[in-house]
Every structure is written in C-alpha cells, then in structure tokens.
Design a protein around this motif. Structure first.
Motif, PDB file in Angstrom:
ATOM      1  N   ARG A   2      76.300  38.801  45.830  1.00 57.52           N
ATOM      2  CA  ARG A   2      75.849  40.157  46.145  1.00 57.52           C
ATOM      3  C   ARG A   2      74.515  40.085  46.897  1.00 57.52           C
ATOM      4  O   ARG A   2      73.746  39.145  46.694  1.00 57.52           O
ATOM      5  CB  ARG A   2      75.671  40.976  44.861  1.00 57.52           C
ATOM      6  CG  ARG A   2      76.938  41.152  44.037  1.00 57.52           C
ATOM      7  CD  ARG A   2      76.671  41.922  42.753  1.00 57.52           C
ATOM      8  NE  ARG A   2      75.859  41.163  41.803  1.00 57.52           N
ATOM      9  CZ  ARG A   2      74.666  41.531  41.364  1.00 57.52           C
ATOM     10  NH1 ARG A   2      74.120  42.668  41.779  1.00 57.52           N
ATOM     11  NH2 ARG A   2      73.994  40.782  40.494  1.00 57.52           N
ATOM     12  N   PRO A   3      74.229  41.071  47.735  1.00 57.04           N
ATOM     13  CA  PRO A   3      72.947  41.046  48.455  1.00 57.04           C
ATOM     14  C   PRO A   3      71.753  41.144  47.519  1.00 57.04           C
ATOM     15  O   PRO A   3      70.665  40.669  47.849  1.00 57.04           O
ATOM     16  CB  PRO A   3      73.034  42.260  49.389  1.00 57.04           C
ATOM     17  CG  PRO A   3      74.034  43.178  48.746  1.00 57.04           C
ATOM     18  CD  PRO A   3      75.032  42.253  48.102  1.00 57.04           C
ATOM     19  N   GLU A   4      71.952  41.737  46.329  1.00 50.84           N
ATOM     20  CA  GLU A   4      70.854  41.832  45.370  1.00 50.84           C
ATOM     21  C   GLU A   4      70.358  40.450  44.947  1.00 50.84           C
ATOM     22  O   GLU A   4      69.163  40.266  44.677  1.00 50.84           O
ATOM     23  CB  GLU A   4      71.287  42.622  44.133  1.00 50.84           C
ATOM     24  CG  GLU A   4      71.550  44.099  44.385  1.00 50.84           C
ATOM     25  CD  GLU A   4      72.957  44.372  44.878  1.00 50.84           C
ATOM     26  OE1 GLU A   4      73.308  45.557  45.049  1.00 50.84           O
ATOM     27  OE2 GLU A   4      73.732  43.404  45.101  1.00 50.84           O
ATOM     28  N   GLU A   5      71.267  39.470  44.896  1.00 52.49           N
ATOM     29  CA  GLU A   5      70.860  38.118  44.522  1.00 52.49           C
ATOM     30  C   GLU A   5      69.960  37.505  45.596  1.00 52.49           C
ATOM     31  O   GLU A   5      68.922  36.914  45.293  1.00 52.49           O
ATOM     32  CB  GLU A   5      72.092  37.245  44.297  1.00 52.49           C
ATOM     33  CG  GLU A   5      72.935  37.658  43.115  1.00 52.49           C
ATOM     34  CD  GLU A   5      74.148  36.776  42.930  1.00 52.49           C
ATOM     35  OE1 GLU A   5      75.098  37.222  42.288  1.00 52.49           O
ATOM     36  OE2 GLU A   5      74.156  35.640  43.441  1.00 52.49           O
ATOM     37  N   LEU A   6      70.367  37.664  46.854  1.00 47.14           N
ATOM     38  CA  LEU A   6      69.563  37.105  47.942  1.00 47.14           C
ATOM     39  C   LEU A   6      68.220  37.820  48.039  1.00 47.14           C
ATOM     40  O   LEU A   6      67.183  37.182  48.233  1.00 47.14           O
ATOM     41  CB  LEU A   6      70.328  37.215  49.260  1.00 47.14           C
ATOM     42  CG  LEU A   6      69.656  36.601  50.487  1.00 47.14           C
ATOM     43  CD1 LEU A   6      69.260  35.151  50.237  1.00 47.14           C
ATOM     44  CD2 LEU A   6      70.563  36.698  51.708  1.00 47.14           C
ATOM     45  N   ARG A   7      68.220  39.141  47.869  1.00 45.79           N
ATOM     46  CA  ARG A   7      66.942  39.854  47.904  1.00 45.79           C
ATOM     47  C   ARG A   7      66.058  39.415  46.736  1.00 45.79           C
ATOM     48  O   ARG A   7      64.835  39.305  46.890  1.00 45.79           O
ATOM     49  CB  ARG A   7      67.158  41.364  47.875  1.00 45.79           C
ATOM     50  CG  ARG A   7      65.834  42.130  47.830  1.00 45.79           C
ATOM     51  CD  ARG A   7      66.007  43.615  48.073  1.00 45.79           C
ATOM     52  NE  ARG A   7      66.002  43.920  49.494  1.00 45.79           N
ATOM     53  CZ  ARG A   7      66.096  45.165  49.988  1.00 45.79           C
ATOM     54  NH1 ARG A   7      66.227  46.200  49.161  1.00 45.79           N
ATOM     55  NH2 ARG A   7      66.059  45.373  51.280  1.00 45.79           N
ATOM     56  N   GLY A   8      66.641  39.151  45.584  1.00 42.28           N
ATOM     57  CA  GLY A   8      65.855  38.683  44.448  1.00 42.28           C
ATOM     58  C   GLY A   8      65.188  37.353  44.733  1.00 42.28           C
ATOM     59  O   GLY A   8      64.012  37.150  44.406  1.00 42.28           O
ATOM     60  N   VAL A   9      65.936  36.425  45.341  1.00 38.78           N
ATOM     61  CA  VAL A   9      65.359  35.130  45.702  1.00 38.78           C
ATOM     62  C   VAL A   9      64.236  35.325  46.719  1.00 38.78           C
ATOM     63  O   VAL A   9      63.162  34.709  46.614  1.00 38.78           O
ATOM     64  CB  VAL A   9      66.443  34.192  46.274  1.00 38.78           C
ATOM     65  CG1 VAL A   9      65.816  32.906  46.811  1.00 38.78           C
ATOM     66  CG2 VAL A   9      67.479  33.861  45.205  1.00 38.78           C
ATOM     67  N   ILE A  10      64.474  36.186  47.701  1.00 39.77           N
ATOM     68  CA  ILE A  10      63.442  36.447  48.706  1.00 39.77           C
ATOM     69  C   ILE A  10      62.203  37.045  48.048  1.00 39.77           C
ATOM     70  O   ILE A  10      61.059  36.687  48.392  1.00 39.77           O
ATOM     71  CB  ILE A  10      63.997  37.387  49.798  1.00 39.77           C
ATOM     72  CG1 ILE A  10      65.055  36.655  50.633  1.00 39.77           C
ATOM     73  CG2 ILE A  10      62.865  37.906  50.689  1.00 39.77           C
ATOM     74  CD1 ILE A  10      65.823  37.555  51.585  1.00 39.77           C
TER      75      ILE A  10
END
Length: 447
Positions: A87-95
């Motif tokens: 999910r994009p939420e995972e990538l945004r969380g890492v960022i």
C-alpha cells in the motif's frame, strides 16, 4: 556557489567510480515513478518543515529491501523496497521515517563519528553517496560506488536512539498530514516476517541498518492505537499511482515470463505490467495491443503515451514514436525526461526543422534538470546539428564537467573559447566553465 559545489561533487563521484569496486545497485530514471514518489514524499518533507525542492530523491535499481539517507538531504530508495510495499501508506511511512533522519541531522553526526575514528572506508562511502548530488545517473549506472556495501551496512546503521527519534518524528509528520503511522508499522511487520523466513542470519538489510527493537515496536503499536486517523487510507489517486508504479517495476525488472504468469487479470495494473513484459520478450504486436487499450481507457495519461513512444522508438519505428511522445509532453510539459524523449525522436529522424525544435526542448530540459549529464549531451548534439558549434561545445563541456571527465571538459572549453566572444549570450557560462575546469583534479594516467 551551488554550481561549483555540484561540479565538485560530480568530480568526487568520478574519482570514486574509478577507485572503488562496483556493486549491483544503479541509479535509474523514470518520469512516472519519480512523480509518484514525489507525490508521496513532498507532503512529508513539508510537514517536517523542510524545503522539498532542496531534497533529492534517487531510485536505485537494487532488489534488496532498503532505503537510506546520505549527504544531508538525499533520499535513496531501492526498487526492492517499493516492490514489497503493498500500500502507498507503507512507502509514505518509510519516507516519513527517513525524513526524521534528515531533519534530525543524523547523517552529519555519523559522519563526525567516522572522522573521529579516522575511518577512511566510511568517509569514502559517505562521499560516494554525497557525490550522487552531482546528478549523474549515467555515471552511477556504470557502478554505484558504495565501497562494497560498507555505507549501507556500517555507515548508515543508525543508533537505537536515532531510530527511535526518527520513528517519533515520522509519527508527528504523519499526524500533521492527518494520517496514522499504520503504514510504517505494517512495513516493519513485513520486514520481521521476512527475517524469520531467511536462514543463515542474513535477514533484511533495512533491519540491519535500522535495528527494530521491542521498544520501537511497542511505540508504533501504541501510536497506531492512539491515532484518530487509524484506518483512513490515502486518496484513491495515490493508491492507483502506487499500484501502477509497482506494476511498472515488475514489468521492467522481473523476468517477462514470470510477469505474464503472475499478471493475468484485467486490471489496469495487470495490463500495464503485461504490456511492458511483452515489449521485453520482445513481442511488439502484443505490447502495442495492450498499451493501446490502456490509452483508450485513459487518453490523458502521459505515461501510457510515453511507454508507447519508447516501444516504437526502440524497435526502429522512430517516426511513429513522435506522436506518442508529443501526447505525453502535452500532458506533462514540466517533465525534463519527456522532453528528452521527444527530442531524441526528432534528432533521430533528422532535418534542420526537427533539430531546431529539439534544441528548444533540450534547452528547457537543462533548465529543469541542470545536473543531468544526458540532457547536456543531447543538447550538444542538437546544437551541432543546426550548426551552433560554440553552443555545442559548451553543452558537451557541461556534460564532461558533471561526469568528472577533465580531458573532454578541457577540449570542449578550448573549442568554445575559439568561437564564443565577449558580449555573446554564452560568454558568462564559458567563464564559469573555465573556472570549473581549472578546479577539477587531474585525471590519473594508466601506466
């Protein structure tokens, strides 16, 4: 001053590439993927009080699940990490977590520690990463010099205190965006699950460089439970963009037969991945059928048109590639990469009128991305095609300076000196280049 710093960093990169062993990681460029990452990252940077335009984001073609920051305000994301986010939420969380390292100045402290310890290997790795600011992905593609992964495994291994601080910062940044830290928490769950499956003690590189402690895990679980935004996903357009980004990476980086076996559905993501896989087989007919169907569904999507143009161009149907590239650029006129794609198509077809248009396209492309050597190289070719030899030499000198090639830089600057006169529009650039070349280290001669 910034131009001189950029050029100096480019020289450092060139020296390191010659001196250090290459690794599998390469810097790659893709307009759609960069756009998607920026849509996820820029709001986080702004939430952290950072100037998004001052932060460079690099995509590394590396299947290893990892992301890291280097050189103060540079974020590196591996394709392997993006591909593993569901999910994009995972990538945004890492960022958001990595942004915590940037805002906290953690890299500067680690560099100080390396200097204090007189660790040449660590400092060299840090300089190699910092040199990526020179914006020379072509040079990096020759072998991204990370000092045999010392940078990722040692230099970028933050302390537990810094990791906890970055987690806390990420929660704050996401809350300001009215989002919960579920994505970051879920990403760490994925990493731990992966670690349990890997034998031999290797585990995830990300967890080796970003150790996950029980305290950090409890903190994230607690923050998810407390968040008033729990369960609220990102807007549908970001969900779609993330899905297409993952599909595109699969199409280009996985084996085509594996993609065709996996992506058998009728979703846009599946068809997108299949179009790319057919193009790589190569089965141009099947690839064009898939991409034409996608264009019919979304005629304003610049990246579908771009892919069609790429398919045709790289299969020798250059004249047919022009219109898809034009359609892509109409939809995204601010994209330097799309301008480059159209300009290459025009130059390949030949003719003065097309070359003049290519000059205009590439001049704007170099304004948008002044640190990308390929933009300057093709601008030099375009200038030469229309007989603007002095401007051609200046453009090729700029490319050589950015890639640390002093011999070619000197050659083209001397050539430009014989044609550019005081009062000419390019005189000031010539003076800047003369200073830059004088500050470049002498190339090492092979015995």
């Amino acid at each position: 001053m910034r131009d001189l710093m950029v050029r100096a960093l480019a020289i450092v990169l060139a020296v390191l590439l010659a001196a250090l062993p290459a690794t599998a990681a390469t810097v790659i460029r893709d307009a759609e993927i960069e756009d998607t990452i920026r849509k996820l990252a820029d709001p986080v940077f702004a939430s952290a009080g950072l100037d998004a335009e001052s932060i460079d984001v690099y995509l590394l073609n590396d299947p290893v699940l990892n992301a890291f920051v280097a050189g103060g305000q540079n974020l590196f994301i591996n394709t392997g990490l993006i591909a593993r986010t569901e999910r994009p939420e995972e990538l945004r969380g890492v960022i958001a977590h990595e942004t915590g390292h940037i805002a906290g100045g953690h890299l500067a402290r680690r560099l100080d520690e390396a200097r204090n310890a007189h660790s040449k290997a660590l400092i060299g790795a840090a300089l190699g990463l910092l040199a990526a600011l020179a914006g020379a992905p072509e040079a990096a593609t020759a072998g991204f010099a990370l000092g045999a992964t010392v940078a990722q495994r040692s230099f970028l291994a933050f302390s537990r205190t810094q990791e906890q601080a970055a987690d806390q910062a990420a929660v704050t940044y996401l809350a300001r965006l009215q989002e919960s830290p579920e994505g970051l928490r879920d990403f760490f769950v994925t990493l731990e699950t992966q670690n349990l499956r890997i034998s031999g003690g290797g585990g995830s590189v990300y967890l080796r460089t970003h150790p996950l402690t029980e305290d950090r895990r409890r903190f994230l679980d607690d923050q998810v439970e407390r968040s008033p935004y729990r369960g609220q996903g990102l807007p549908p357009e970001l969900v779609r963009a993330h899905g297409r980004m993952v599909a595109k990476l699969e199409g280009f980086l996985d084996k085509p037969d594996a993609v065709l076996r996996k992506r058998t559905g009728t979703s846009i993501e599946d068809r997108y991945a299949r179009a790319i896989a057919f193009y790589r087989v190569p089965d141009l007919g099947a690839a064009l059928t898939e991409i034409d169907a996608l264009i019919a569904l979304e005629p304003a999507n610049p990246y579908f048109h771009e892919l069609k143009g790429q398919m045709l161009f790289e299969n020798g149907r250059v004249a047919e590639a022009e219109q898809p590239y034009r359609a892509a650029l109409r939809a995204r006129p601010d994209s330097a990469l799309l301008r480059l794609g159209l300009a290459r198509t025009l130059l390949e077809q030949g003719g003065t009128e097309r070359a003049q248009e290519a000059v205009a396209l590439l001049r704007e492309a170099t304004r948008l991305e002044p640190r990308t050597p390929s933009m300057w190289r093709f601008l030099g070719v375009a200038y030469g095609t229309v007989g603007m030899e002095g401007e051609a030499s200046l453009a090729l000198a700029e490319q050589a300076i950015l890639t640390g090639d002093k011999d070619n830089a000197q050659y083209h600057v001397r050539r430009a000196q014989s044609m550019i006169r005081p009062g000419d529009a390019e005189w000031v650039r010539l003076q800047d280049q003369l200073r830059a070349v004088s500050e470049m280290p002498n190339p090492r001669r092979r015995s």
